[in-house]
Design an enzyme around this catalytic site. Structure first.
Site, PDB file in Angstrom:
ATOM      1  N   LYS A  96     -17.117  -7.244   6.928  1.00 18.62           N
ATOM      2  CA  LYS A  96     -16.454  -8.257   7.767  1.00 18.62           C
ATOM      3  C   LYS A  96     -17.421  -9.240   8.421  1.00 18.62           C
ATOM      4  O   LYS A  96     -17.098 -10.414   8.564  1.00 18.62           O
ATOM      5  CB  LYS A  96     -15.610  -7.572   8.836  1.00 18.62           C
ATOM      6  CG  LYS A  96     -14.417  -6.869   8.224  1.00 18.62           C
ATOM      7  CD  LYS A  96     -13.572  -6.195   9.264  1.00 18.62           C
ATOM      8  CE  LYS A  96     -12.697  -5.203   8.533  1.00 18.62           C
ATOM      9  NZ  LYS A  96     -11.404  -5.014   9.083  1.00 18.62           N
ATOM     10  N   GLY A 147      -8.205  -0.099   7.141  1.00 15.37           N
ATOM     11  CA  GLY A 147      -7.006   0.682   7.421  1.00 15.37           C
ATOM     12  C   GLY A 147      -6.586   0.633   8.879  1.00 15.37           C
ATOM     13  O   GLY A 147      -5.951   1.559   9.383  1.00 15.37           O
ATOM     14  N   GLU A 168     -14.339 -10.456  18.608  1.00 16.79           N
ATOM     15  CA  GLU A 168     -13.690 -11.746  18.421  1.00 16.79           C
ATOM     16  C   GLU A 168     -12.514 -11.861  19.375  1.00 16.79           C
ATOM     17  O   GLU A 168     -12.086 -10.878  19.992  1.00 16.79           O
ATOM     18  CB  GLU A 168     -13.264 -11.935  16.942  1.00 16.79           C
ATOM     19  CG  GLU A 168     -12.261 -10.945  16.439  1.00 16.79           C
ATOM     20  CD  GLU A 168     -12.003 -11.031  14.931  1.00 16.79           C
ATOM     21  OE1 GLU A 168     -12.859 -11.522  14.170  1.00 16.79           O
ATOM     22  OE2 GLU A 168     -10.934 -10.577  14.505  1.00 16.79           O
ATOM     23  N   HIS A 199       0.136  -1.330  11.448  1.00 17.79           N
ATOM     24  CA  HIS A 199      -0.769  -2.118  10.613  1.00 17.79           C
ATOM     25  C   HIS A 199      -0.499  -1.970   9.119  1.00 17.79           C
ATOM     26  O   HIS A 199      -1.292  -2.410   8.298  1.00 17.79           O
ATOM     27  CB  HIS A 199      -2.256  -1.786  10.876  1.00 17.79           C
ATOM     28  CG  HIS A 199      -2.685  -2.061  12.270  1.00 17.79           C
ATOM     29  ND1 HIS A 199      -2.422  -3.258  12.905  1.00 17.79           N
ATOM     30  CD2 HIS A 199      -3.346  -1.305  13.174  1.00 17.79           C
ATOM     31  CE1 HIS A 199      -2.912  -3.208  14.129  1.00 17.79           C
ATOM     32  NE2 HIS A 199      -3.461  -2.035  14.332  1.00 17.79           N
ATOM     33  N   GLU A 237     -10.175 -10.956   7.286  1.00 19.32           N
ATOM     34  CA  GLU A 237     -11.092 -10.283   6.361  1.00 19.32           C
ATOM     35  C   GLU A 237     -10.740 -10.680   4.936  1.00 19.32           C
ATOM     36  O   GLU A 237      -9.731 -11.344   4.704  1.00 19.32           O
ATOM     37  CB  GLU A 237     -10.974  -8.756   6.503  1.00 19.32           C
ATOM     38  CG  GLU A 237      -9.599  -8.238   6.146  1.00 19.32           C
ATOM     39  CD  GLU A 237      -9.555  -6.719   6.000  1.00 19.32           C
ATOM     40  OE1 GLU A 237     -10.610  -6.100   5.807  1.00 19.32           O
ATOM     41  OE2 GLU A 237      -8.453  -6.166   6.055  1.00 19.32           O
ATOM     42  N   ARG A 273     -10.033  -6.852  -4.036  1.00 17.97           N
ATOM     43  CA  ARG A 273      -9.317  -6.077  -5.068  1.00 17.97           C
ATOM     44  C   ARG A 273      -7.919  -6.649  -5.226  1.00 17.97           C
ATOM     45  O   ARG A 273      -7.523  -7.527  -4.464  1.00 17.97           O
ATOM     46  CB  ARG A 273      -9.207  -4.627  -4.601  1.00 17.97           C
ATOM     47  CG  ARG A 273      -8.551  -4.598  -3.207  1.00 17.97           C
ATOM     48  CD  ARG A 273      -8.191  -3.242  -2.720  1.00 17.97           C
ATOM     49  NE  ARG A 273      -7.858  -3.254  -1.312  1.00 17.97           N
ATOM     50  CZ  ARG A 273      -6.697  -3.600  -0.790  1.00 17.97           C
ATOM     51  NH1 ARG A 273      -5.711  -4.007  -1.587  1.00 17.97           N
ATOM     52  NH2 ARG A 273      -6.480  -3.572   0.513  1.00 17.97           N
ATOM     53  N   VAL A 283      -1.314  -4.554  -3.153  1.00 19.58           N
ATOM     54  CA  VAL A 283       0.018  -4.005  -3.390  1.00 19.58           C
ATOM     55  C   VAL A 283       1.026  -5.146  -3.602  1.00 19.58           C
ATOM     56  O   VAL A 283       1.854  -5.110  -4.506  1.00 19.58           O
ATOM     57  CB  VAL A 283       0.461  -3.142  -2.176  1.00 19.58           C
ATOM     58  CG1 VAL A 283       1.905  -2.694  -2.336  1.00 19.58           C
ATOM     59  CG2 VAL A 283      -0.464  -1.957  -1.988  1.00 19.58           C
TER      60      VAL A 283
HETATM   61  P1  ADP Z   1      -8.405  -3.488   8.699  1.00 15.70           P
HETATM   62  O1  ADP Z   1      -9.433  -3.779   7.666  1.00 15.70           O
HETATM   63  O2  ADP Z   1      -8.704  -2.222   9.442  1.00 15.70           O
HETATM   64  O3  ADP Z   1      -7.014  -3.574   8.196  1.00 15.70           O
HETATM   65  P2  ADP Z   1      -8.149  -6.133   9.947  1.00 15.70           P
HETATM   66  O4  ADP Z   1      -9.281  -6.943  10.412  1.00 15.70           O
HETATM   67  O5  ADP Z   1      -7.452  -6.585   8.708  1.00 15.70           O
HETATM   68  O6  ADP Z   1      -8.617  -4.606   9.830  1.00 15.70           O
HETATM   69  O7  ADP Z   1      -7.087  -6.018  11.129  1.00 15.70           O
HETATM   70  C1  ADP Z   1      -5.982  -5.149  11.058  1.00 15.70           C
HETATM   71  C2  ADP Z   1      -4.916  -5.581  12.035  1.00 15.70           C
HETATM   72  O8  ADP Z   1      -5.412  -5.549  13.393  1.00 15.70           O
HETATM   73  C3  ADP Z   1      -4.428  -7.005  11.853  1.00 15.70           C
HETATM   74  O9  ADP Z   1      -3.432  -7.100  10.862  1.00 15.70           O
HETATM   75  C4  ADP Z   1      -3.906  -7.314  13.253  1.00 15.70           C
HETATM   76  O10 ADP Z   1      -2.641  -6.722  13.442  1.00 15.70           O
HETATM   77  C5  ADP Z   1      -4.889  -6.619  14.150  1.00 15.70           C
HETATM   78  N1  ADP Z   1      -6.003  -7.537  14.515  1.00 15.70           N
HETATM   79  C6  ADP Z   1      -7.238  -7.573  13.991  1.00 15.70           C
HETATM   80  N2  ADP Z   1      -7.989  -8.536  14.559  1.00 15.70           N
HETATM   81  C7  ADP Z   1      -7.205  -9.136  15.468  1.00 15.70           C
HETATM   82  C8  ADP Z   1      -7.382 -10.233  16.392  1.00 15.70           C
HETATM   83  N3  ADP Z   1      -8.538 -10.893  16.502  1.00 15.70           N
HETATM   84  N4  ADP Z   1      -6.333 -10.581  17.176  1.00 15.70           N
HETATM   85  C9  ADP Z   1      -5.158  -9.917  17.084  1.00 15.70           C
HETATM   86  N5  ADP Z   1      -4.925  -8.891  16.250  1.00 15.70           N
HETATM   87  C10 ADP Z   1      -5.919  -8.501  15.449  1.00 15.70           C
END
Ligand code: ADP
Length: 451
Positions: free
Chosen positions: A116, A164, A200, A235, A288, A292, A295
């Site tokens: 990330k 996850g 962030e 999530h 992120e 790959r 789904v």
């Molecule tokens: P992972 O790889 O664990 O899925 P992500 O970065 O995709 O992590 O974040 C997963 C979820 O967490 C997002 O879909 C959102 O719901 C929440 N999230 C992550 N970062 C933020 C942010 N900066 N502000 C609000 N929600 C966030």
């Protein structure tokens, strides 16, 4: 072109890959664990090889057994699907050193976009909008507090190698931030083997919008437009659709172009998804990159006509992308419902066991990607998803009407599934309006249970 592809996965995605290979005239080897030994989808593979016991670490995550299976069957490529080994740069590297093509990005490209912190660096350079936050990893609480002061609370601490939905902490003030930095680093190290964390801005109300991209080994990359996956629980995506309802087409076009630029800048070949959160003013912030196939790829296939799985096999074999950006147009609307073997009235309790009744929906614009059928036993060892219902319509309203019609035709028993939940959601007035945020479903479930 490859003559034989080994599929290092199970269930619906294993079948999806077999189908693509068959249409390309490629033979398939499918590996399986003892928990999947009687699964009917294995009959569609040219060869099936048992690689171990039910627990994933003994089979679908066991690299040496998978490589041995590829070697004894003379497979020239491995498709990892999603989950399991699909985002492991070390696996991609091992495939390379064994002279087996990994159908996906090179370990270098995966290193650039799969991490990330690194991905954010590349994103900035490619002018992809990112969250305000730390430049790279943060080491000390003082440093974190300084950055948070600048961007304003609330902020979120995330693990560079996280996944996850794990390893995240929301901090609403300086005291919480200070106490959480070291804890988050320790947790990240224990969970992901990498203690790097970053911070962030935390967005309270957002929609999840992601851009499907695909690149080849000749420096080309295009986007296949966006998907909205805001209907989530814990999530986990529950419903996905394409295109995103109510999104300004001019704005999203810029974001999609930026996503394709990012993929190109990493010399990336194969399918990639650049995930964003979108605020109420339709500002985008990259979350992120998933390195790959996802789904929810079928909704994009429906609206663009591009076979994402086939195309990723072609580019892995060294072919040029068969499409230019100008060839990709959005046609109509598609919705995917993830059908899980769960009882949503009992807090989504898993409902593994034998399927006796299975009446699948059909008709124009209805696609069912599943490995399940009457007589199939859902093993308790893996993810509870037993299939995906994807429906297309000439517009969103038509797609919703068709999805509801298909759900009403769909009968599965005696195990419980999320079909009734999806039927309710298709009739939900907020969903029908379009644009629910990522916490909508949890709020709805909470109010329905009266908690
Ligand atoms: P992972 O790889 O664990 O899925 P992500 O970065 O995709 O992590 O974040 C997963 C979820 O967490 C997002 O879909 C959102 O719901 C929440 N999230 C992550 N970062 C933020 C942010 N900066 N502000 C609000 N929600 C966030």
């Amino acid at each position: 072109m490859f003559s034989k592809v080994l599929i290092a996965n199970r269930g619906e995605i294993a079948l999806r890959i077999m189908r693509a290979c068959k249409e390309l005239g490629i033979e398939t080897v499918c590996v399986y664990s003892t928990a999947d030994k009687d699964a009917p989808y294995l009959k569609h593979a040219d060869e099936a090889i048992c690689i171990g016991e039910g627990p994933a670490k003994d089979s679908y995550l066991n690299i040496s057994r998978i490589i041995s299976a590829a070697e004894v069957t003379n497979a020239d490529a491995i498709h990892p699907g999603y989950g399991f080994l699909s985002e492991r740069a070390d696996f991609s590297e091992i495939c390379r050193s064994c002279k087996i093509e990994f159908i996906g990005p090179s370990p270098e490209a995966m290193g650039k976009l799969g991490d990330k912190v690194e991905a954010k660096r590349y994103a900035k350079a490619a002018k992809v909008p990112v969250f305000p936050g730390s430049e790279g990893a943060v080491e000390e609480a003082d440093e974190a507090a300084e950055i948070a002061e600048e961007i304003g609370y609330p902020v979120i601490i995330k693990a560079a190698a996280g996944g996850g939905g794990r390893g995240m902490r929301i901090c609403r003030n300086e005291a919480t931030l200070r106490t959480n930095i070291a804890k988050a680093q320790q947790e990240a190290l224990a969970a992901f083997g990498n203690g790097a964390v970053f911070i962030e801005k935390f967005l309270e109300h957002a929609r999840h919008v992601e851009v499907q991209c695909i690149g080849d080994k000749h420096g080309n990359a295009i986007h296949l437009w966006e998907r909205d996956c805001s209907m989530q629980r814990r999530h986990q995506k529950v419903i996905e659709e394409a295109p995103g309802p109510g999104i300004d087409r001019k704005k999203i076009e810029k974001v999609c172009e930026a996503a394709a630029r990012l993929v190109k800048s990493a010399d990336y070949s194969g399918a990639a998804t650049v995930e964003f959160l979108m605020d109420a003013d339709q500002n985008f912030y990259m979350l992120e990159v998933n390195t790959r196939v996802q789904v929810e790829h079928p909704v994009t296939e429906y609206i663009t006509g591009v076979d994402i799985v086939k195309t990723s096999i072609l580019v892995a074999a060294g072919e040029k992308l068969p499409y230019k950006q100008k060839d990709i147009h959005v046609n109509g609307h598609a919705i995917e419902c993830r059908i899980n073997a769960e009882d949503h009235t009992k807090d989504f309790m898993p409902s593994a066991g034998g399927i006796e009744t299975w009446r699948a929906p059909g008709g124009l614009g209805v696609r069912l990607d599943t490995h399940a059928c009457a007589g199939y036993r859902v093993p308790p060892n893996y993810d509870s998803m037993i299939g995906k219902l994807i429906c297309w319509g000439e517009d969103r309203e038509a797609a919703i009407a068709r999805t509801l019609r298909a759900l009403e035709e769909f009968e599965v028993g005696p195990i419980k599934t999320t079909i009734p939940l999806h039927a309710e959601l298709m009739q939900n007035s907020d969903f029908r309006k379009g644009g629910v945020d990522i916490h909508y479903l949890e709020r709805l479930l909470k109010s329905a249970s009266g908690v």
